[in-house]
Design an enzyme around this catalytic site. Sequence first.
Site, PDB file in Angstrom:
ATOM      1  N   ASP A 164       7.704  46.373-105.961  1.00 25.67           N
ATOM      2  CA  ASP A 164       6.887  46.313-104.750  1.00 25.67           C
ATOM      3  C   ASP A 164       7.289  47.360-103.712  1.00 25.67           C
ATOM      4  OD1 ASP A 164       9.325  45.068-104.345  1.00 25.67           O
ATOM      5  OD2 ASP A 164       8.490  43.091-104.008  1.00 25.67           O
TER       6      ASP A 164
ATOM      7  N   ASN B  54      11.091  31.076-100.447  1.00 24.30           N
ATOM      8  CA  ASN B  54       9.907  30.237-100.672  1.00 24.30           C
ATOM      9  C   ASN B  54       9.447  30.305-102.131  1.00 24.30           C
ATOM     10  OD1 ASN B  54       8.845  32.786-100.830  1.00 24.30           O
ATOM     11  ND2 ASN B  54       7.428  32.577 -99.105  1.00 24.30           N
TER      12      ASN B  54
ATOM     13  N   HIS C 259       9.062  33.073-103.925  1.00 26.58           N
ATOM     14  CA  HIS C 259       8.290  34.257-104.326  1.00 26.58           C
ATOM     15  C   HIS C 259       9.075  35.135-105.300  1.00 26.58           C
ATOM     16  CE1 HIS C 259       9.841  36.631-100.592  1.00 26.58           C
ATOM     17  NE2 HIS C 259      10.443  37.110-101.640  1.00 26.58           N
TER      18      HIS C 259
ATOM     19  N   GLU D 297       3.548  35.786-103.001  1.00 29.73           N
ATOM     20  CA  GLU D 297       3.855  34.681-102.101  1.00 29.73           C
ATOM     21  C   GLU D 297       3.178  33.393-102.599  1.00 29.73           C
ATOM     22  OE1 GLU D 297       6.089  35.111 -99.993  1.00 29.73           O
ATOM     23  OE2 GLU D 297       5.684  36.604 -98.456  1.00 29.73           O
TER      24      GLU D 297
HETATM   25  C1  F6R Z   1      12.256  42.775-103.768  1.00 34.14           C
HETATM   26  C2  F6R Z   1      11.446  41.617-104.081  1.00 34.14           C
HETATM   27  C3  F6R Z   1      11.675  40.280-103.469  1.00 34.14           C
HETATM   28  C4  F6R Z   1      13.146  39.883-103.348  1.00 34.14           C
HETATM   29  C5  F6R Z   1      13.275  38.523-102.696  1.00 34.14           C
HETATM   30  C6  F6R Z   1      14.713  38.123-102.516  1.00 34.14           C
HETATM   31  O1  F6R Z   1      11.831  43.907-104.506  1.00 34.14           O
HETATM   32  O2  F6R Z   1      10.567  41.773-104.834  1.00 34.14           O
HETATM   33  O3  F6R Z   1      10.997  39.327-104.242  1.00 34.14           O
HETATM   34  O4  F6R Z   1      13.714  39.873-104.629  1.00 34.14           O
HETATM   35  O5  F6R Z   1      12.631  38.534-101.462  1.00 34.14           O
HETATM   36  O6  F6R Z   1      15.278  38.999-101.569  1.00 34.14           O
HETATM   37  P1  F6R Z   1      16.841  39.016-101.285  1.00 34.14           P
HETATM   38  O7  F6R Z   1      17.484  39.446-102.536  1.00 34.14           O
HETATM   39  O8  F6R Z   1      17.017  40.007-100.175  1.00 34.14           O
HETATM   40  O9  F6R Z   1      17.228  37.625-100.894  1.00 34.14           O
END
Ligand code: F6R
Length: 239
Positions: free
Chosen positions: A67, A134, A136, A141
């Site tokens: 992403d 959450n 994701h 989301e």
């Molecule tokens: C990042 C991504 C997100 C993160 C998720 C967890 O490329 O796709 O799904 O993996 O938000 O983020 P952290 O590791 O910062 O807790």
Amino acid sequence: MNICKAKNYQDMSRKAANIISAQVIMKPHCVLGLATGSSPIGTYKQLIEWYNKGDLDFARVMSINLDEYKGLSPENPQSYRYFMNTNLFDHVNIDKTRTFVPNGLEPDPEKACAAYEEIIRQSIDLQLLGLGRNGHIGFNEPADSFARETHCVNLTESTIDANKRFFESENDVPRQAYTMGIGSIMKARKILVVVSGEDKADALKATICGPITPQVPASILQLHNDVTIVADEAAMSKL
Ligand code: F6R
């Protein structure tokens, strides 16, 4: 699902890096699906260390990231392209022309997503994922249905809140992002999820034990036949 318990963040990172190195060693021309965020930073550090020791060679590896924030340029330190360069690509011998991140500067979501779909026709050998608080994955989301392809998302308050730590203020966090869809993630041959910290415990429990629902996007991983979750004790505290 293969659940692998790690003592702490460092242990989680080493175990995850082991799985990625095995992939690169067994198939030097593999396609890695990569993630950003706090969770994989230790994994990337470990990979760099092993690369410096001469144990790993990324020359033939291709990578596809999950992403990118819409509106951020690759030079913006908060962009995911910048993150990947500074946390991994600049430190190993990967050919940067074969590393892909959605184009955050493309203002037209249709164009940005169609271009990325072309790239991810490549089949991903190993997809690395972090887990949102959450539930994701990528920036998929919680929603009423699972999105199959690359799409433009409006980030939820929970995600904006979680990611504001990387920005000067909450107002600076982009409100939209381009993300690979759940369908593309599920097509990867192998999936590796790294999860650390107590704030992920509810999401991890729902991912592994809860019903499969787009309200917890990661719960779809229950249907994939080769998923390894490496989680530390804090993240596993509610299992
Ligand atoms: C990042 C991504 C997100 C993160 C998720 C967890 O490329 O796709 O799904 O993996 O938000 O983020 P952290 O590791 O910062 O807790």
